[in-house]
Design an enzyme around this catalytic site. Structure first.
Site, mmCIF file in Angstrom:
data_model
loop_
_atom_site.group_PDB
_atom_site.id
_atom_site.type_symbol
_atom_site.label_atom_id
_atom_site.label_comp_id
_atom_site.label_asym_id
_atom_site.label_seq_id
_atom_site.Cartn_x
_atom_site.Cartn_y
_atom_site.Cartn_z
ATOM 1 C CE LYS A 124 -3.914 -2.270 2.220
ATOM 2 N NZ LYS A 124 -3.467 -3.537 1.885
ATOM 3 C CD GLU A 208 -5.032 5.336 3.543
ATOM 4 O OE1 GLU A 208 -6.142 5.435 4.027
ATOM 5 O OE2 GLU A 208 -4.595 4.733 2.581
ATOM 6 C CG HIS A 243 -11.364 -0.516 9.213
ATOM 7 N ND1 HIS A 243 -11.745 0.713 9.113
ATOM 8 C CD2 HIS A 243 -11.125 -0.640 10.648
ATOM 9 C CE1 HIS A 243 -11.713 1.427 10.008
ATOM 10 N NE2 HIS A 243 -11.084 1.005 11.118
ATOM 11 N NE ARG A 299 -6.665 -9.870 -1.880
ATOM 12 C CZ ARG A 299 -7.724 -9.303 -1.455
ATOM 13 N NH1 ARG A 299 -8.801 -9.917 -2.249
ATOM 14 N NH2 ARG A 299 -8.000 -8.478 -0.345
#
Length: 667
Positions: A124, A208, A243, A299
């Site tokens: 990420k 973030e 999440h 994926r």
């Protein structure tokens, strides 16, 4: 451009996964004429995916690190079975660059992107740096290599709270924490790192800015080894808990046509930055005005069926054809969508106990027919064991219809007609979610479930007349079957008793309440009485344990399962678990002292959060267990003193083992 030798035709495919996704890949692979090889751990010796494959190879003990996450054993299994290619599924090794490279080094085709692409986009942090260079809009954050607490704390202060602490590798909500204040950052990082390390073998973190009231939008992309790259429209996965996605749909009911084209173009630009090959998903977060790139999953996604249902494209088939070295079957202009599809994830978990995972033997497994736009992707069947070692997802129920409202109705009916016993599931929670007025109106964000949790998990409703009469009918059917009575109805024979009118009392317990039903029979038509209400009734059997019950001329379908004196019933009013009180006694309940903190499931103690002798408020954290790859914090059930800790970090404990003892505070 990838080396052509990495993608070539093969005839034998090993699926390096388990459960629902292994079954899903096997289905398409066999339809394409491929020989399929399953792998399994010692905990999965009797799993469904083994029965569906042509061959199966044992790869190790139950813990994922020693089996499904063990690269050497996967490669050895492929060589032993003669497999020429490996499909990683999702989770486990699916986004491991080391695994993709090990396949290439062993001369095996990896059904997915190259190791270099996974490294670039699967990280990420790395993908965000790449997207910055490509001009794709990002959520403000920190994506650097430094992982010390001071650097992360400085970055969080610069970004501004609240921030999202997030595992750089993997997904599914694991290794992710919302931090709203600086004093909470250190503990969140430690916990997230520990969870990420256990789930993905990689504890690197990124930060973030936490977007308030966000919506989750993602775009399916597929590229081939000839330079072709397409997007297959978007999915919306805004309904999440911790999440982790709960409900997914396609297309997004939020985007306009212009916004759809913009976000799909951005997704293609992101994937083209690494000349992407295979199926992947570009994920975005929206604040209602702007759409920001957050990550790429290199994926196949859990929610891929909704894209398949609106486009008519089998994404697993496309993956395999790309792995063969073929060009994509369609160009961007040839890909269209029609209707609306929604998916619900069915988990073995208890919504009334903070979604604690549930383990056990599946005593009943009954799903509706896959017709009229309903699809079931399952990894289990009746009699299978749900173990504590892996993700708790049992199946996905997916519905397609011409409109969103119709798809919601169809999916709700599909969930309502699903009966799973032996473990606690979230099916009623899912039905409540899908029928919530704000979900129907698309007035949601990713925090919706947490805010509405009380409304979505109401206390179980008491059984009504229909359920209590249905319970009596189920018992009589069961007794009639045991007696091998030839007559089609047990109460019709009861009406011919030569000694006149008789009665029989049934007592049922639901929670702490008892309910009494009297059966009156002989000398005429049978009747049921509850309090001062009397019902004429009749029954007719249905298939698979169900029957029609007619009360005072109103016929209703009832599904029932009996195990000794335990009854499970499903009616139009919901699902009910009743205990038939033994008329001859022997119904003493077992009670466990509230002062004992016990392991709710098998797991590993990963943190002790209080010390012996500490004074605890009700709800204070005592210790953390890792269960099914998720961390569960056990808390004080009341205010008191922690008198004994009976475990230490690293202990592997079984369900019911006492872990701590609390002495209640003086009143």
């Amino acid at each position: 451009m990838a080396t052509p030798a990495l993608y070539r035709r093969f005839s034998t495919l090993l699926i390096a996964n388990r459960g629902e996704i292994a079954c899903r890949v096997i289905k398409t692979a066999r339809a394409m004429g491929l020989r399929t090889v399953a792998v399994y751990s010692e905990a999965d010796r009797d799993a469904l995916h083994l029965a569906q494959a042509d061959e199966a190879v044992l790869i190790g003990p139950a813990p994922a690190r020693e089996s499904y996450l063990n690269i050497e054993r996967m490669i050895a299994a492929a060589k032993r079975s003669g497999a020429e290619a490996i499909h990683p599924g999702y989770g486990f090794l699916s986004e491991s660059a080391a695994f993709a490279q090990a396949c290439a080094d062993a001369g095996l085709v990896f059904v997915g992107p190259t190791a270099a692409m996974i490294t670039a986009m699967g990280s990420k942090s790395g993908s965000k740096q790449l997207m910055e260079k490509a001009g794709v809009r990002l959520v403000p954050g920190f994506h650097g290599e430094a992982q010390d607490e001071a650097t992360l704390a400085d970055a969080a202060q610069r970004i501004g709270y609240p921030v999202l602490v997030k595992a750089s590798a993997g997904g599914g909500g694991r290794g992710m924490r919302i931090v709203r204040a600086a004093e909470d950052l250190g503990a969140a990082i430690v916990s997230a790192k520990r969870e990420a390390k256990a789930a993905f073998g990689d504890d690197r973190m990124l930060l973030e800015k936490y977007v308030a009231n966000p919506r989750h939008i993602e775009v399916q992309v597929v590229g081939d080894s000839h330079g072709n790259l397409v997007s297959l429209f978007e999915r919306e996965c805004t309904l999440q808990r911790r999440h982790q996605k709960v409900i997914e749909e396609a297309p997004s009911p939020t985007l306009t046509a212009a916004q759809r084209e913009t976000v799909c173009a951005a997704a293609r630009k992101a994937a083209a930055a690494v000349n992407y090959i295979g199926a992947g998903t570009i994920e975005f977060v929206s604040d209602g005005q702007n759409v920001f790139f957050i990550e790429m999953n290199t994926r196949l996604q859990v929610e891929h069926p909704v894209t398949e249902l609106i486009t008519g494209i089998d994404l697993v088939e496309w993956q395999l054809r790309v792995a063969f070295g073929e060009t994509l079957p369609l160009t961007q202009d040839q890909i269209t969508w029609h209707g609306h599809a929604i998916e619900a994830r069915v988990y073995a978990e208890n919504p009334h106990q903070n979604f604690m995972p549930s383990v056990g033997t599946l005593k009943t497994w009954r799903t509706p027919s896959q017709t009229n736009g309903l699809r079931i992707d399952a990894g289990y069947r009746q009699g299978d064991q749900v173990s504590p070692y892996y993700d708790a997802m049992l199946a996905k129920v997916i519905a397609w219809a011409s409109s969103r409202d119709a798809a919601l109705d169809r999916l709700t009916r599909g969930l309502d007609d699903t009966d799973i016993r032996g473990v606690v599931t979230n099916t009623q929670f899912l039905s409540a979610l899908l029928t919530h007025r704000d979900v129907r109106a698309n007035a949601i964000d990713t925090g919706f479930i947490e805010r509405e949790l009380a409304a979505l998990t109401p206390e179980p409703r008491p059984p009504g007349d229909l359920e209590l009469c249905g319970a009596v009918a189920a018992i009589l059917f069961d007794e009639d079957k045991a007696a091998q009575c030839e007559a089609p109805s047990p109460w019709r024979t009861a009406g011919w008793m030569p000694v006149g009118r008789r009665s029989r009392l049934f007592v049922f317990r639901h929670g702490a309440a008892e309910h009494k039903v009297t059966l009156r029979y002989g000398g005429g038509a049978a009747a049921l009485a509850i309090g001062d209400r009397t019902f004429d009734f009749d029954t007719a059997p249905r298939d698979h344990g169900g029957f029609d019950l007619t009360l005072d001329g109103v016929r209703s379908a009832v599904f029932a399962v009996m195990e000794g004196h335990e009854l499970y019933l499903r009616s139009r009013n919901g699902r009910f678990d009743l205990h038939w009180v033994d008329p001859f006694g022997g119904d003493d309940d077992e009670h466990v002292g509230d002062d004992r903190i016990v392991a709710p499931l098998p797991g590993t103690v990963v943190a002790l959060l209080a010390q012996e002798g500490a004074s605890l408020e009700k709800g204070a954290a005592i210790l953390t267990l890792e269960v099914m790859k998720m961390e569960q914090t056990l808390r004080a059930p009341f205010a008191g003193v922690l008198t004994h800790l009976k475990c230490k970090v690293g202990d592997i404990v079984q369900e019911g083992v006492e872990l701590a003892e609390i002495e209640p505070s003086a009143a």
